[in-house]
Design a protein around this motif. Structure first.
Motif, short mmCIF file in Angstrom:
data_model
loop_
_atom_site.label_atom_id
_atom_site.label_comp_id
_atom_site.label_asym_id
_atom_site.label_seq_id
_atom_site.Cartn_x
_atom_site.Cartn_y
_atom_site.Cartn_z
N VAL A 187 0.84 -1.20 0.00
CA VAL A 187 0.00 0.00 0.00
C VAL A 187 0.87 1.26 0.00
CG1 VAL A 187 -1.97 -1.12 1.12
CG2 VAL A 187 -0.19 -0.07 2.52
N SER A 188 2.11 1.11 -0.44
CA SER A 188 3.05 2.23 -0.38
C SER A 188 2.60 3.43 -1.20
CB SER A 188 4.44 1.78 -0.82
OG SER A 188 4.40 1.24 -2.13
N GLY A 189 1.97 3.20 -2.33
CA GLY A 189 1.48 4.32 -3.15
C GLY A 189 0.38 5.10 -2.45
N ALA A 190 -0.58 4.38 -1.89
CA ALA A 190 -1.67 5.04 -1.18
C ALA A 190 -1.16 5.76 0.06
CB ALA A 190 -2.75 4.02 -0.80
N ALA A 191 -0.22 5.15 0.77
CA ALA A 191 0.34 5.78 1.97
C ALA A 191 1.11 7.05 1.60
CB ALA A 191 1.25 4.80 2.71
N ALA A 192 1.84 7.02 0.50
CA ALA A 192 2.58 8.20 0.05
C ALA A 192 1.63 9.34 -0.32
CB ALA A 192 3.48 7.85 -1.14
N GLU A 193 0.54 9.01 -1.02
CA GLU A 193 -0.45 10.04 -1.38
C GLU A 193 -1.08 10.64 -0.13
OE1 GLU A 193 -3.42 8.58 -4.03
OE2 GLU A 193 -2.06 8.50 -5.74
N PHE A 194 -1.48 9.79 0.81
CA PHE A 194 -2.13 10.28 2.02
C PHE A 194 -1.19 11.17 2.82
CE2 PHE A 194 -3.16 9.93 6.52
CZ PHE A 194 -4.44 10.45 6.51
N THR A 195 0.06 10.73 2.97
CA THR A 195 1.05 11.51 3.72
C THR A 195 1.28 12.87 3.05
OG1 THR A 195 2.12 9.48 4.46
CG2 THR A 195 3.41 11.49 4.62
N THR A 196 1.33 12.88 1.73
CA THR A 196 1.52 14.13 0.99
C THR A 196 0.34 15.08 1.21
OG1 THR A 196 2.84 13.03 -0.69
CG2 THR A 196 1.84 15.13 -1.31
#
Length: 104
Positions: free
Chosen positions: A66-75
């Protein structure tokens, strides 16, 4: 005999894989939470505690990427926090200007 052992091992592996795929993730909406997160304090609070980030962490712990979704959310959360800080600075400067122009 060997065929039985292979069949048993294969069936066991398939059953384990099916259990992983059938994992359920529940993140229900608590009463009043929607109103809370629609407030400035609630949105900023997502930087410290987020149901979505908790869900993503649980999914990652279970082997999902889920690294892509986590990166988007963190951004998004970082951007929201930065904008909030800028708005507070603008508010503070406006109060200073208003206070000092009232003296004239």
């Amino acid at each position: 005999m060997v065929a039985d052992q292979v069949a048993t091992a294969t069936a066991s592996a398939v059953m384990q894989a099916m259990q992983v795929e059938q994992k359920s993730y529940d993140v229900p909406l608590k009463p009043g939470y929607r109103e809370h997160i629609h407030s400035p304090e609630g949105v900023l609070g997502l930087a410290e505690h987020s149901l979505l980030m908790n869900l993503l962490n649980r999914m990652q712990d279970d082997g999902h990427d889920v690294s892509g979704a986590a990166a988007e959310f963190t951004t998004m959360v970082s951007y929201i926090v930065a904008v909030s800080k800028c708005l507070n600075d603008i508010r503070s400067h406006a109060q200073y200007i208003t206070k000092n122009t009232a003296a004239f």
